[in-house]
Write a protein that holds these residues in place. Sequence first.
Motif: not given
Length: 311
Positions: A95-97, A84-88
């Motif tokens: 620029x999606x989050x 999850x950290x890698x996806x974040x």
Amino acid sequence: MAYNFKEMMGKKERFTPGHRMCAGCGAPIAVRNVLRALKDEDKAVVTCATSCLEVSTFMYPYTSWEDSFIHNAFENAAATCSGVESAYRAMKKKGKIDDTYKFIAFGGDGGTYDIGFQSLSGAMERGHDMVYVCYDNGAYMNTGIQRSSATPQFADTTTTPSGTESPGKSQYRKDLAAIIAEHHVAYVGQTTFVQNMKDLHLKAEKAIYTEGPAFLNVMAPCPRGWRYDSPEIIDICKMAVETCYWPLFEVIDGKWILNYEPKQKLPIEDFLKSQGRFSHLFKPGNEKYIAQMQEEVDKRWEDLQFLCSRA
């Protein structure tokens, strides 16, 4: 680092009441106080290995977790958290989050020292910006109080019962904090519930806001497995520290730091005597086992002092 107890305790709750953990259990105390270290404006993703903590705090559609929560299998809380950290990071780069997220994995000692060690070791070695928190209650409590590699020597468990043929678990407890420190991670801290939680609060804040992989090992007693009266939990934690069974230390970028040294180191009996899992050691003829435990505690304490003196 400045510490304001009233300010810390006044922060919003991210782990709410109404869960079904036992009275006097250390796990929810550990979780509640670790999550206090998060800044109010930051969000978190929590992954949690199958455990007492998971089954008692997330009963669909009810949950005690205010932040995003992912239930994992026994062995892969660290792997899920690192994914999850890698996806974040990838989505942040695109620029999606925009929000700031922190990533925290929780697991008991069974899912950390043993079954989950491979995913924990991998996540630490890869260098993910995450915190793994082990609430160490010294056995597989959720499945029936079986011994783990975190179980102290001579403890009575359902798979190492004390009796005429055995004094309990024969092996020493694994020193997991030292093992993770050898992964050359950014931060390792060992703590428990003492000094109005100051040590736990400070180390949780360091772990969460130190860039890179971090590990917290929190001694979190279990009233059923350790067999003590619920109100005794804080005194047991204090005795663990004062006898040097559970010393308070941290490792920051390879530098070992001793956070507390007792003015008068107490004998290991002071930690053992209020726990039913060690009651057999106080029977006539078993004095040798207490002496053996004292010898091991003394050795580990001396080794820790040496590591810290090299800084």
